[in-house]
Structures are given as structure tokens and as C-alpha cells.
Design an enzyme around this catalytic site. Structure first.
Site, mmCIF file in Angstrom:
data_model
loop_
_atom_site.group_PDB
_atom_site.id
_atom_site.type_symbol
_atom_site.label_atom_id
_atom_site.label_comp_id
_atom_site.label_asym_id
_atom_site.label_seq_id
_atom_site.Cartn_x
_atom_site.Cartn_y
_atom_site.Cartn_z
ATOM 1 N N ASN A 51 -1.378 116.943 77.814
ATOM 2 C CA ASN A 51 -1.226 115.631 77.608
ATOM 3 C C ASN A 51 -1.437 114.715 78.817
ATOM 4 O OD1 ASN A 51 -0.578 115.945 74.897
ATOM 5 N ND2 ASN A 51 1.437 116.100 75.099
ATOM 6 N N ASP A 104 -11.524 114.233 78.227
ATOM 7 C CA ASP A 104 -11.361 113.985 76.818
ATOM 8 C C ASP A 104 -11.646 115.321 76.218
ATOM 9 O OD1 ASP A 104 -10.343 112.738 74.390
ATOM 10 O OD2 ASP A 104 -12.451 112.395 73.869
ATOM 11 N N ASP A 107 -8.917 118.469 77.542
ATOM 12 C CA ASP A 107 -7.623 118.415 77.300
ATOM 13 C C ASP A 107 -7.307 119.586 76.262
ATOM 14 O OD1 ASP A 107 -8.782 117.197 75.297
ATOM 15 O OD2 ASP A 107 -7.429 115.304 75.798
ATOM 16 N N ARG A 112 -5.142 125.019 74.568
ATOM 17 C CA ARG A 112 -5.344 126.417 73.968
ATOM 18 C C ARG A 112 -5.358 127.451 75.092
ATOM 19 N NH1 ARG A 112 -8.521 122.869 71.045
ATOM 20 N NH2 ARG A 112 -10.254 123.119 72.265
ATOM 21 N N HIS A 126 -5.867 111.492 69.988
ATOM 22 C CA HIS A 126 -6.544 110.822 68.983
ATOM 23 C C HIS A 126 -5.647 109.364 68.983
ATOM 24 C CE1 HIS A 126 -8.298 114.557 66.974
ATOM 25 N NE2 HIS A 126 -8.351 114.425 68.027
ATOM 26 N N ASP A 129 -7.591 107.729 71.795
ATOM 27 C CA ASP A 129 -8.942 107.537 71.637
ATOM 28 C C ASP A 129 -9.316 106.288 70.556
ATOM 29 O OD1 ASP A 129 -9.849 109.843 72.767
ATOM 30 O OD2 ASP A 129 -9.666 111.067 71.188
#
Length: 258
Positions: A51, A104, A107, A112, A126, A129
Site C-alpha cells: 500500500n 502502480d 504494488d 503477492r 483502484h 486510480d
């Protein structure tokens, strides 16, 4: 508004069952950007929160917007007869735009990689975004600006809605299919925008005054590409994915919609 319930208990319960699912078929992403991002993400330490990477990229987008607003507050700097934005500014903005785009892209890979993927992280990503859609379009607007050689403010307003429409459409698609089909236009636009910033620093804004083809100006190419990408690529692909992924779900959607 402090006591308003934005998320119901039923929606919060759904977070525990949520599983991220995305499909990226863009050749630019598959063969160039993803291999690049896979290399970049290895540079980040595993303790770095995904984040934070997301928010850092967003802050760069906002910085670009404010930085350009300082040199071009009324969007007339690129018009003939006005003091133009310094060349070095275009280079800085181009580099920062590409870095923001890269952050972007990495991240989610960092999430993962560190096994820290969460629905809230995707919502945060999002959500930012959605705000970036406004900032990067308005920042690009300074390349052409207003005036006789530029784009009207009304057209800019329409272009903002076209970009937001594309963003909302992809998430409508995700809501109904359970799969986020990443739009081709995003990756292509970000790479193109970064490149155009650097080119502007080299050739100057005066180069965009000249016709691209016959009497078709670069400003017309700019607006045509945004609208054309939304209507001829994003919209058809979203409808195709909506009707092809799971027809029973699609039919149920129309039966349940009043």
C-alpha cells in the site's frame, strides 16, 4: 458523515470470501512491462508494504499535476505568443509519470511476493486510480493547452468523462464477471504519455502546432485517440468479456435487473 455506514455488514463478510482474479492480454504488458516489473519488484525489501508503494505512485501523479499547474496555471503556456513551460520540466514530468506507472504495476506483485494481498489493498489501489484518471489527463492537457492551437476546456471536460467511463466500465465488468480484465488503453496511454512528455522537451510545444496529416492537427489526434480507444477498444472488449466468460451469470444479471 462520520456516522454514515459506507459498507454494510454483509459486504464486509464478503471480504473473507473474496479472491482476486485478473486477466491481462495486452501484448505491451505481457512481453515488455510485466518482465520489467518482475525485475523492479525484486529491488524492494520484503518489509515494504504494498500500500505504501501504491500511495507513493499516486503522490507522484499528484505532484506532476501541481508541478505543471505552477508553470501553466491557466493552460495557456503552450499557446503561441505565451511563455512556454521550460524544457526540463517536461523531462521531469515524463520521468515521474513513468515511475508512477511502474509503481502502480509492481504494488500488486509486491503484495503477492510478500503474501499480503487483501481486498482492502485492491480497493485502496483502484480507489486511488480513480482519482489519478483526473490528474494525469489534466496534466497532459498542458501539452496542447488552450488558445488557437489547443483544446477547448469543454473538450477537456468531455475527455475526462471518457476516461472515467473507461475506468468505471472495467470495474462494472469485474463486478459482473468476477474477473478484472485489465484494459489495454491504460498501459498504452501511460507509456505514450511518458514518451510524449520527453519528445515535447526535445522538439518544443511548437512542433504540435503543425498538422499531423493534411489539416488534421496533433490536438485532434490526441482527442481522437482517447475517444477512439474508449469506444472502439475498451467498450467492445468489455461487452465481449461480459457475454463470453459465463453466459448463465450474464443472463441472470439481465433477469435480476429491474
Amino acid at each position: 458523515m462520520a456516522g454514515y455506514e459506507y459498507v454494510s455488514p454483509e459486504q464486509l463478510a464478503g471480504f473473507d470470501k473474496y479472491k482476486y482474479s485478473a486477466v491481462d492480454t495486452n501484448p505491451l504488458s505481457l512481453y515488455i512491462m510485466h518482465p520489467f516489473w518482475n525485475t523492479v519488484v525484486k529491488v524492494f525489501p520484503t518489509w515494504l508494504a504494498p500500500n505504501l508503494i501504491t500511495f507513493s505512485g499516486f503522490l507522484l501523479v499528484v505532484f506532476n499535476f501541481l508541478f505543471m499547474a505552477y508553470f501553466d496555471p491557466d493552460f495557456y503556456a503552450s499557446a503561441p505568443g505565451h511563455k512556454h513551460v521550460p524544457d526540463w520540466v517536461w523531462i521531469v514530468v515524463g520521468i515521474l509519470n513513468f515511475i508512477a506507472y511502474t509503481l502502480d504495476g509492481v504494488d500488486g506483485k509486491q503484495a503477492r511476493r510478500t503474501n499480503s494481498s487483501t481486498p482492502l489493498g485492491e480497493l485502496f489501489d483502484h480507489g486511488l486510480d480513480s482519482w489519478s484518471c483526473v490528474y494525469f489527463v489534466v496534466t497532459v492537457y498542458s501539452i496542447f493547452g488552450r488558445g488557437s492551437s489547443g483544446v477547448s476546456v469543454f473538450v477537456l471536460y468531455l475527455l475526462l468523462w471518457v476516461v472515467l467511463f473507461s475506468f468505471i466500465l472495467s470495474h462494472w465488468e469485474k463486478y459482473n464477471t468476477g474477473i478484472l480484465f485489465l484494459p489495454w488503453g491504460y498501459d498504452i496511454s501511460q507509456v505514450t504519455i511518458s514518451f510524449v512528455y520527453i519528445v515535447t522537451a526535445i522538439v518544443g510545444v511548437e512542433a504540435w502546432y503543425e498538422p499531423f496529416l493534411f489539416n488534421f492537427l496533433y490536438r485532434d489526434l490526441f482527442t481522437t485517440m482517447i475517444i477512439g480507444c474508449a469506444l472502439c477498444v475498451t467498450l467492445p472488449m468489455s461487452l465481449l468479456n461480459f457475454f463470453s466468460v459465463d453466459p448463465p451469470v450474464t443472463l441472470r444479471y439481465f433477469r435480476e435487473t429491474p
